[in-house]
Write an enzyme that holds these catalytic residues in place. Structure first.
Site, PDB file in Angstrom:
ATOM      1  N   GLU A   1      22.577  -0.458 -14.855  1.00  0.00           N
ATOM      2  CA  GLU A   1      22.817  -1.567 -13.942  1.00  0.00           C
ATOM      3  C   GLU A   1      23.489  -2.714 -14.688  1.00  0.00           C
ATOM      4  O   GLU A   1      22.859  -3.364 -15.515  1.00  0.00           O
ATOM      5  CB  GLU A   1      21.486  -2.054 -13.346  1.00  0.00           C
ATOM      6  CG  GLU A   1      21.646  -3.268 -12.436  1.00  0.00           C
ATOM      7  CD  GLU A   1      20.382  -4.127 -12.309  1.00  0.00           C
ATOM      8  OE1 GLU A   1      20.188  -4.730 -11.243  1.00  0.00           O
ATOM      9  OE2 GLU A   1      19.598  -4.194 -13.272  1.00  0.00           O
TER      10      GLU A   1
ATOM     11  N   ASP B   1      17.470  -0.335 -15.853  1.00  0.00           N
ATOM     12  CA  ASP B   1      17.440  -1.703 -15.358  1.00  0.00           C
ATOM     13  C   ASP B   1      18.098  -2.666 -16.355  1.00  0.00           C
ATOM     14  O   ASP B   1      18.040  -2.453 -17.565  1.00  0.00           O
ATOM     15  CB  ASP B   1      15.956  -2.068 -15.170  1.00  0.00           C
ATOM     16  CG  ASP B   1      15.767  -3.400 -14.496  1.00  0.00           C
ATOM     17  OD1 ASP B   1      16.340  -3.588 -13.416  1.00  0.00           O
ATOM     18  OD2 ASP B   1      15.046  -4.255 -15.055  1.00  0.00           O
TER      19      ASP B   1
ATOM     20  N   GLY C   1       0.784  -1.245   0.000  1.00  0.00           N
ATOM     21  CA  GLY C   1       0.000   0.000   0.000  1.00  0.00           C
ATOM     22  C   GLY C   1       0.809   1.284   0.000  1.00  0.00           C
ATOM     23  O   GLY C   1       0.238   2.377  -0.049  1.00  0.00           O
TER      24      GLY C   1
HETATM   25 CA    CA Z   1      -1.810   3.497  -0.567  1.00  0.00          CA
END
Ligand code: CA
Length: 617
Positions: A363, A334, A167
């Protein structure tokens, strides 16, 4: 398909009053880039249009200064690639692109051209004057509980699952910018925030499913722009994590590929051999060499064929779009060596053409400086290749740092590992533009790598903050977070980022002594670094390791800094006379961490397993 017989009579009337429409349906699902800017260095632009049977139609518009130079059709009728030429006369504004059949418009798109922010082209990228704070957005702070679950996206939040979404979001980062500034960080690099609508394991962000939209569980495009603006107010730049090598298997392209050449191996899964040496190895077969770059990273990450011109254009324009849209100060790229080499050169040149002072770092996870240096701009090479990338992640240094600090002091082990890796700087085009780090989102927490020894942790932080290069620190390192070697576990939630957290590292509430000690230490170190030109801009001079003691200097104009590292289990004495070439007539050094004054005409005692930073005057 509209079913005629189901229509109400009034609809029929409206349809009859409209110009005759084709019996086929047309739609525009995607038109990208969705808008563009005037005054760019490159005057060509290629629009990708995706929609049902769109290739059947002919795009048309009238706008001063812009013209269609070519319309490209691929084997899939649902795509059009429109080449535009933008002259200097093109002004900001909006115009309707009509997609016509036999002169009649079937679908339309309102295209916008926007005025660039002044100074955009001249933006300064991140540099050795910065310290980069790496954040895994899902795991840092949850500033908006309402976006934890988004009905249109597959995976919902589950904080009890190490490999699930927790979240964290952009609002959470915005809410804690003051903390980040106060700690002394001047750049934030976020693990990717573009939409990752995968069924599971999507929180890390490395499986892009939409190149033009921020994942709704992190926020939205506008919030990303607000983050950039709010960070900039505090002297903090924003670095975007870019994935040019692959997409997520749930990317909308995979349901309707523009062309079979879009994805390597005809869109089918073939695993990369993951042998980074493949790029260089003179003894390898051709098929194994190809397999490294054209194989897929994993099954859920289809491998993009950047050799394909339409895809190459798409990726280049997308990168520029984000710099311009979100006012970025850098890219981290990446899986750099997995990407098509020729494309990388073209990509870098295009970025530098628009933004000559921009910085981007690749990278290449190898402990071999030769392999990392191969990519960096200006390095000496065995072939004539040049990727034009200004910066690389210094993986060889990271490994040497850990091995060096943990190693038993002897002529061939211990701190000499760090001396040796720095000695290899002759291979790099610009060692001062390497990004140095003790840990990142893919490895066990540095505190744990160093066996949870606070003295070694402090030595590591001092070294990455004072050695040549641009320091990068993973969130949570400032409170000496520990972890096992597991991605989900090492990317754990930052304490205080979630409502109800009992421990709050942003305020210091309920942190234990060890955590507070680490945080105070790093805050002081980084804020000192910010103001010290010897370390941020100066040359590095070092001496061979002697008796388990490594000494190096940084100097810039009148500013001189001396770093003394004692990696022995016993305290040691050094004679400053040994460094007469650098110290010359200088008599005093002030330890920047405790303000203690050292007399340089006498021997200096260095406690066991410690590092001393002296400002020399
Ligand atoms: Ca959230």
């Amino acid at each position: 398909m509209i079913k005629f017989y189901k229509l109400h009579w009034c609809c029929i009337l409206i349809i009859l009053l409209q110009p005759l429409r084709s019996t086929e349906n047309y739609s525009i699902e995607h038109l990208e880039p969705p808008f563009w800017w005037t005054g760019m260095a490159e005057n060509k632009l290629q629009l990708m249009v995706h929609g049902k049977n769109i290739s059947d139609l002919e795009p048309e518009f009238f706008y001063p200064g812009i013209e269609i130079t070519q319309v490209n059709r691929l084997s899939n009728p649902n795509y059009l690639f429109i080449d535009l030429f933008l002259s200097e006369e093109a002004m900001p504004g909006e115009f309707e692109i009509a997609f016509n059949k036999q002169g009649r418009s079937q679908v339309q798109y309102n295209y916008r051209l926007i005025d660039r922010e002044s100074g955009s082209a001249d933006r300064q990228g991140f540099s050795s004057e910065d310290v980069i704070y790496l954040i895994t957005p899902d795991r840092f702070a949850n500033g908006d509980l309402s976006n934890d679950n988004v009905s249109t996206l597959k995976e919902s939040s589950d904080r009890s699952n190490n490999h699930g979404r927790h979240g964290g979001d952009l609002q959470g980062i915005i809410d804690h910018l003051d903390y980040i500034e106060n700690m002394g960080f001047t750049q934030i690099w976020l693990n990717p925030v573009l939409e990752n609508d995968q069924h599971n394991y999507s929180y890390h962000g490395y499986s892009t499913t939409d190149y033009y939209n921020i994942d709704a569980r992190f926020g939205n495009n506008n919030l990303y722009k607000i983050l950039s603006k709010e960070a900039k107010k505090r002297g903090i730049g924003l670095v975007m994590d870019l994935i040019l090598n692959h997409i997520g298997s749930e990317h909308w392209w995979m349901k309707d590929l523009p062309a079979i050449d879009w994805i390597n191996n005809d869109g089918k899964f073939v695993r990369s051999n993951h042998i980074h040496e493949s790029v260089h190895d003179p003894h390898l077969t051709e098929s194994q060499r190809d397999l490294f770059t054209s194989g897929w990273f994993v099954k859920t990450m289809p491998d993009l064929n950047q050799n394909y011109m339409f895809l190459a254009n798409y990726l280049i324009q997308n990168s520029i779009w984000w710099i311009e849209y979100a006012d970025l100060s850098g890219f981290r790229i990446d899986t750099y060596p997995y990407i098509d080499k020729d494309f990388l050169s073209i990509w870098s040149k295009r970025i530098a053409k628009e933004y000559p002072r921009f910085n981007f770092v690749g990278e290449e996870w190898s402990n071999n400086p030769t392999m990392v240096a191969y990519w960096q701009k200006g390095s000496y090479r065995y072939d004539n290749y040049e990727s034009y990338i200004p910066s690389m992640m210094d993986f060889p240094f990271q490994e040497a740092l850990v091995n060096g600090l943990l190693g038993k002091e002897d002529w061939n082990s211990g701190i000499v590992d760090i001396f040796r890796v720095i000695s290899n700087d002759f291979q790099y085009g610009d060692p001062y533009n390497l990004v140095v780090f003790a840990g990142n989102h893919d490895m066990k927490r540095i505190y744990s790598q160093l066996n949870e020894q606070m003295d070694l942790y402090k030595m590591a932080m001092i070294i990455i903050s004072t050695v040549r290069g641009i320091p990068q620190i993973y969130y949570g390192t400032e409170i000496a977070m520990s972890s096992i070697d597991d991605h989900g576990a090492l990317r754990k939630d930052f304490p205080g980022g979630w409502p109800g957290d009992k421990v709050n590292a942003f305020t210091g509430k309920s942190l234990n002594n060890k955590e507070l000690e680490a945080q105070d230490f790093l805050r002081k170190l980084l804020n000192w670094r910010k103001e010290n030109t010897a370390v941020t801009l100066g040359k590095m001079i070092h001496y061979p390791v002697d008796n388990g003691i490594y000494v190096y200097f940084r100097n810039y104009n009148e500013s001189l800094v001396m770093v003394i590292i004692n990696n022995n289990k016993r305290s040691k004495t050094i004679d400053p006379d040994r460094f007469y070439e650098v110290l010359a007539e200088k008599k005093h050094g002030i330890s920047i961490l405790d303000d203690k004054i050292y007399d340089l005409t006498r021997k200096i005692n260095i406690p066991s397993k410690s590092a001393l930073i002296l400002e020399i005057n």
